[in-house]
Design an enzyme around this catalytic site. Structure first.
Site, mmCIF file in Angstrom:
data_model
loop_
_atom_site.group_PDB
_atom_site.id
_atom_site.type_symbol
_atom_site.label_atom_id
_atom_site.label_comp_id
_atom_site.label_asym_id
_atom_site.label_seq_id
_atom_site.Cartn_x
_atom_site.Cartn_y
_atom_site.Cartn_z
ATOM 1 N N LYS A 141 0.866 -1.173 0.000
ATOM 2 C CA LYS A 141 0.000 0.000 0.000
ATOM 3 C C LYS A 141 0.901 1.221 0.000
ATOM 4 O O LYS A 141 1.837 1.317 0.803
ATOM 5 C CB LYS A 141 -0.909 -0.007 1.244
ATOM 6 C CG LYS A 141 -1.745 1.253 1.402
ATOM 7 C CD LYS A 141 -2.723 1.084 2.563
ATOM 8 C CE LYS A 141 -3.373 2.384 2.946
ATOM 9 N NZ LYS A 141 -4.408 2.221 3.987
ATOM 10 N N LYS A 143 1.296 5.469 0.035
ATOM 11 C CA LYS A 143 0.687 6.747 0.365
ATOM 12 C C LYS A 143 1.007 7.758 -0.729
ATOM 13 O O LYS A 143 2.178 8.011 -1.044
ATOM 14 C CB LYS A 143 1.218 7.253 1.714
ATOM 15 C CG LYS A 143 0.808 6.396 2.899
ATOM 16 C CD LYS A 143 -0.681 6.525 3.174
ATOM 17 C CE LYS A 143 -1.071 5.831 4.463
ATOM 18 N NZ LYS A 143 -2.500 6.012 4.785
ATOM 19 N N ASP A 168 -3.330 4.853 -1.685
ATOM 20 C CA ASP A 168 -4.115 5.617 -0.704
ATOM 21 C C ASP A 168 -3.803 7.098 -0.884
ATOM 22 O O ASP A 168 -2.714 7.550 -0.529
ATOM 23 C CB ASP A 168 -3.781 5.171 0.715
ATOM 24 C CG ASP A 168 -4.649 5.854 1.768
ATOM 25 O OD1 ASP A 168 -5.539 6.643 1.380
ATOM 26 O OD2 ASP A 168 -4.441 5.601 2.967
ATOM 27 N N GLU A 194 -7.793 4.091 -2.635
ATOM 28 C CA GLU A 194 -8.436 4.412 -1.365
ATOM 29 C C GLU A 194 -8.609 5.928 -1.213
ATOM 30 O O GLU A 194 -7.643 6.685 -1.345
ATOM 31 C CB GLU A 194 -7.573 3.850 -0.236
ATOM 32 C CG GLU A 194 -8.248 3.794 1.109
ATOM 33 C CD GLU A 194 -7.355 3.151 2.153
ATOM 34 O OE1 GLU A 194 -7.646 3.336 3.343
ATOM 35 O OE2 GLU A 194 -6.361 2.481 1.790
ATOM 36 N N LYS A 239 -12.151 0.593 10.005
ATOM 37 C CA LYS A 239 -11.128 0.798 11.030
ATOM 38 C C LYS A 239 -11.831 0.940 12.380
ATOM 39 O O LYS A 239 -12.781 1.722 12.500
ATOM 40 C CB LYS A 239 -10.304 2.057 10.748
ATOM 41 C CG LYS A 239 -9.424 1.976 9.511
ATOM 42 C CD LYS A 239 -8.663 3.278 9.305
ATOM 43 C CE LYS A 239 -7.776 3.224 8.073
ATOM 44 N NZ LYS A 239 -7.105 4.529 7.812
ATOM 45 N N CYS A 267 -6.114 0.117 9.617
ATOM 46 C CA CYS A 267 -5.692 0.506 10.960
ATOM 47 C C CYS A 267 -5.019 1.867 10.932
ATOM 48 O O CYS A 267 -4.610 2.356 9.891
ATOM 49 C CB CYS A 267 -4.707 -0.520 11.528
ATOM 50 S SG CYS A 267 -3.138 -0.630 10.604
ATOM 51 N N ASP A 289 -5.220 -4.559 5.832
ATOM 52 C CA ASP A 289 -4.113 -3.613 6.038
ATOM 53 C C ASP A 289 -3.914 -3.440 7.543
ATOM 54 O O ASP A 289 -4.310 -2.439 8.123
ATOM 55 C CB ASP A 289 -4.430 -2.277 5.359
ATOM 56 C CG ASP A 289 -3.326 -1.246 5.573
ATOM 57 O OD1 ASP A 289 -2.165 -1.650 5.787
ATOM 58 O OD2 ASP A 289 -3.633 -0.037 5.534
ATOM 59 N N ASP A 291 -0.851 -3.623 9.297
ATOM 60 C CA ASP A 291 0.612 -3.672 9.358
ATOM 61 C C ASP A 291 1.202 -2.725 10.386
ATOM 62 O O ASP A 291 2.423 -2.540 10.422
ATOM 63 C CB ASP A 291 1.202 -3.360 7.982
ATOM 64 C CG ASP A 291 0.889 -1.931 7.516
ATOM 65 O OD1 ASP A 291 -0.038 -1.313 8.082
ATOM 66 O OD2 ASP A 291 1.560 -1.439 6.592
#
Length: 320
Positions: A141, A143, A168, A194, A239, A267, A289, A291
């Site tokens: 994933k 950012k 994301d 996302e 989440k 999370c 996700d 991690d």
């Protein structure tokens, strides 16, 4: 007795998203002790939702010490404070009855899961190097959420040519940006995007052609607003710090499935104690996700066990 403390966990390296950077995870740890039995929970206050360590602590300390889990759902709004206390009450009930939380919740015994591994926002060169180090992981994933995202994404794909990728944007794009780059996202093998737009502007997603599935994060908190997301999102990110705990997270998952949404379980950056309840919600999820502990330089005394990208259910000494 309900006790609240603030804990800090150093990160393994600087973690950056479009809103800023951090070098440590600051969390609120809650314990509920009754009849000599203690249950634990953790939350991560998030400034995006107007939360702080102090505001969350005040919320938790405002409830009666003998509050039940059912009463809690009405006593506090969805958010980090309710999450920590809800999870602590689940843990306490499980330990007091001598049965695991999954059995109390009426769900199947959890198994190990494959989690995404998150690469923070950086220069294309640094993100390529970071991706190369994690290229054996099946799901990465990344950012994004800036005007210069495609060079970063291309660099990650070069560094990890075989990994599936979740992008994301953390609300960082405008609709024109997303439409302009959507074809390239598909070309580069992105599996999921996302929260591309700000939650307040996501009506623009309604009815657009989808080349890549779109996931709601900041736009999805609880089951109450779920139906408003139809036509805008294909997947929702659950989440526990948004739902206000395991109780509502399980409810949101059930309704999401019944309404045809895909499910991702994510999370905040927290310790193994925060991830443990989410593992129950993540059973059978389309994307996982969880991690947070992999990003830490230190963790709880009894951490979750990670084997590469595989995370196992928690030991009772941690939670559940």
């Amino acid at each position: 007795m309900i006790r609240v403390q603030h804990d800090t966990f150093k990160l393994a390296q600087v973690f950056t998203i479009s809103r800023g950077s951090r070098t440590e995870a600051k969390v609120v740890t809650v314990s509920v002790e009754r009849d000599g039995v203690k249950g634990w929970g953790e939350c991560v206050p998030y400034a995006r939702y107007g939360e702080s360590l102090d505001s969350v602590t005040d919320q938790i300390e405002s409830v009666p010490v003998d509050i039940t889990r059912a009463e809690l759902q009405e006593a506090l709004p969805a958010g980090a404070a309710r999450n920590a206390l809800d999870c602590a009450l689940w843990d306490w009930e499980a330990k007091s009855k001598g049965v695991p939380v999954w059995e109390l919740a009426g769900i199947a015994k959890p198994g190990s899961l494959t989690t995404a591994y998150t690469l923070s926002l950086d220069t294309p060169e640094n993100m390529r190097a970071a991706a190369a180090k994690q290229a054996a992981r099946p799901l990465l994933k990344i950012k994004l959420g800036t005007p210069e995202d495609l060079p970063r994404l291309r660099a990650v794909r070069e560094g990890a040519p075989k990994s599936r990728i979740i992008v994301d944007a953390n609300e960082g794009w405008e609709i024109e940006t997303f439409l302009d780059i959507q074809a390239e996202l598909k070309h580069l093998g992105v599996a999921l995007v996302e929260q591309p737009l700000p939650a307040a502007a996501d009506e623009a997603l309604a009815g657009i052609e989808r080349l890549v599935p779109i996931c709601a994060d900041e736009s999805c908190h609880t089951s109450e607003g779920l139906l408003d997301l139809r036509g805008k999102y294909d997947v929702i990110n659950i989440k526990l710090d948004k739902t206000g705990g395991l109780t509502e997270a399980l409810r949101l998952r059930a309704i999401a499935h019944s309404e045809g949404f895909g499910v991702m379980v994510g999370c905040m950056v927290g310790s193994s104690l925060a991830m443990a309840p989410a593992i129950l919600v993540a059973q059978g999820a389309d994307y996982v996700d969880l991690d947070g502990p992999l990003l830490l330089a230190e963790d709880r005394d009894v951490p979750l066990r990670y084997d590469g990208s595989e995370v196992s259910p928690p030991e009772p000494a941690l939670w559940g």
